[in-house]
Write an enzyme that holds these catalytic residues in place. Structure first.
Site, PDB file in Angstrom:
ATOM      1  N   ARG A  96       0.773  -1.242   0.000  1.00 16.44           N
ATOM      2  CA  ARG A  96       0.000   0.000   0.000  1.00 16.44           C
ATOM      3  C   ARG A  96       0.810   1.301   0.000  1.00 16.44           C
ATOM      4  O   ARG A  96       0.232   2.389  -0.030  1.00 16.44           O
ATOM      5  CB  ARG A  96      -0.999   0.056   1.178  1.00 16.44           C
ATOM      6  CG  ARG A  96      -2.114  -0.944   1.077  1.00 16.44           C
ATOM      7  CD  ARG A  96      -3.363  -0.534   1.818  1.00 16.44           C
ATOM      8  NE  ARG A  96      -3.215  -0.501   3.259  1.00 16.44           N
ATOM      9  CZ  ARG A  96      -4.244  -0.404   4.102  1.00 16.44           C
ATOM     10  NH1 ARG A  96      -5.480  -0.315   3.636  1.00 16.44           N
ATOM     11  NH2 ARG A  96      -4.057  -0.392   5.408  1.00 16.44           N
ATOM     12  N   ASP A  97       2.141   1.214   0.002  1.00 17.23           N
ATOM     13  CA  ASP A  97       2.915   2.462  -0.001  1.00 17.23           C
ATOM     14  C   ASP A  97       4.211   2.310  -0.799  1.00 17.23           C
ATOM     15  O   ASP A  97       5.284   2.711  -0.335  1.00 17.23           O
ATOM     16  CB  ASP A  97       3.218   2.904   1.431  1.00 17.23           C
ATOM     17  CG  ASP A  97       3.554   4.391   1.534  1.00 17.23           C
ATOM     18  OD1 ASP A  97       3.188   5.146   0.615  1.00 17.23           O
ATOM     19  OD2 ASP A  97       4.170   4.790   2.533  1.00 17.23           O
ATOM     20  N   ILE A  98       4.092   1.744  -1.995  1.00 18.04           N
ATOM     21  CA  ILE A  98       5.257   1.641  -2.863  1.00 18.04           C
ATOM     22  C   ILE A  98       5.548   3.026  -3.439  1.00 18.04           C
ATOM     23  O   ILE A  98       4.740   3.595  -4.167  1.00 18.04           O
ATOM     24  CB  ILE A  98       5.017   0.622  -3.994  1.00 18.04           C
ATOM     25  CG1 ILE A  98       4.848  -0.789  -3.400  1.00 18.04           C
ATOM     26  CG2 ILE A  98       6.165   0.638  -4.995  1.00 18.04           C
ATOM     27  CD1 ILE A  98       4.529  -1.862  -4.429  1.00 18.04           C
ATOM     28  N   ASN A 102      10.525   4.439  -0.216  1.00 17.37           N
ATOM     29  CA  ASN A 102      10.460   3.106   0.388  1.00 17.37           C
ATOM     30  C   ASN A 102      11.184   2.052  -0.443  1.00 17.37           C
ATOM     31  O   ASN A 102      10.975   0.853  -0.257  1.00 17.37           O
ATOM     32  CB  ASN A 102       8.999   2.690   0.591  1.00 17.37           C
ATOM     33  CG  ASN A 102       8.350   3.444   1.729  1.00 17.37           C
ATOM     34  OD1 ASN A 102       9.031   4.003   2.582  1.00 17.37           O
ATOM     35  ND2 ASN A 102       7.029   3.484   1.750  1.00 17.37           N
ATOM     36  N   THR A 134       0.530   7.048   0.573  1.00  9.00           N
ATOM     37  CA  THR A 134       0.949   8.396   0.198  1.00  9.00           C
ATOM     38  C   THR A 134       0.007   8.948  -0.863  1.00  9.00           C
ATOM     39  O   THR A 134      -0.211   8.306  -1.897  1.00  9.00           O
ATOM     40  CB  THR A 134       2.398   8.374  -0.331  1.00  9.00           C
ATOM     41  OG1 THR A 134       3.261   7.827   0.686  1.00  9.00           O
ATOM     42  CG2 THR A 134       2.875   9.765  -0.690  1.00  9.00           C
TER      43      THR A 134
END
Length: 224
Positions: A96-98, A102, A134
């Site tokens: 959910r936050d690639i 990261n 994000t």
């Protein structure tokens, strides 16, 4: 803190720890950060992860290369990110936050590692209704109907990531409109690269490329 029960563990563990462990289950996954140890305390937890050396996050890496990457370099890196995303989902983990921050890049080997599972969730067949991650990588279906599915959202994030890697900037609404119509171009980018961006950044999630088939796109068949 969100908790997760894992087989073989006597009690629940913080969600970030559990998801990181799940993503690394089975054979070694070089594209995902390895958790070496952890300590779960009453009001906080500590994670000890294997740090690849030398390494910097992708955002810094791109900045050091003049704010954008050539297609050959971008292709090497994002192929690994796609592999990491597919491994996570295969292990029932939705990251959910690639995003650039990261992703760690080993400057010597060009190996990429996906990190930071704090925003992650367990995979499910039905739509998610709570956004986590994000906003810059948020797909349009989240704001349109407040619902999204794991794989199409991941593909959108990868499309935004690719765009920023080769174009120096975040796509504007005008860019996204042209991309959705498959009429966007940029000097210096190959037709195959533009088509890869089209395949990822369709406003209709059902029209996006299948996550499992991304590595088969013609852009990855271009000779270096």
């Amino acid at each position: 803190m969100r908790q997760l029960f894992l087989p073989g563990h006597p009690k629940s563990v913080p969600m970030e720890i559990g998801l990181t462990l799940m993503a690394n289950m089975g054979p070694r996954v070089p594209q995902i950060i390895k958790l070496l140890d952890w300590e779960d305390n009453k009001d906080h937890y500590i994670m000890v992860m294997k740090r690849p050396m030398p390494c910097i996050d992708l955002k810094i890496f791109v900045t050091l290369h003049g704010e954008s990457l050539n297609e050959g370099t971008a292709r090497k890196l994002i192929r690994q990110v796609i592999e990491a995303a597919n491994v996570c989902i295969k292990h029932d983990v939705f990251h959910r936050d690639i995003k650039m921050e990261n992703l760690l890049v080993n400057q010597d080997t060009m190996q990429v590692k996906l990190t930071d599972f704090r925003c992650g969730a367990l995979m499910k067949k039905f739509a998610y209704e709570v956004f986590s991650g994000t906003k810059a990588y948020c797909p349009p279906e989240v704001t349109v109907n407040g619902r999204y599915h794991a794989k199409p959202r991941t593909v959108w994030s990868l499309g935004i990531l690719l765009f920023m890697m080769v174009c120096e900037y975040y796509p504007t609404d005008h860019d996204l409109d042209l991309i959705s119509k498959k009429s966007w171009t940029r000097p210096g980018l190959s037709q195959e690269c533009c088509q890869m961006i089209f395949a990822c950044l369709q406003s209709d999630p059902q029209q996006r490329i299948n996550l499992e088939k991304m590595h088969l796109h013609d852009w990855f068949k271009v000779m270096e």
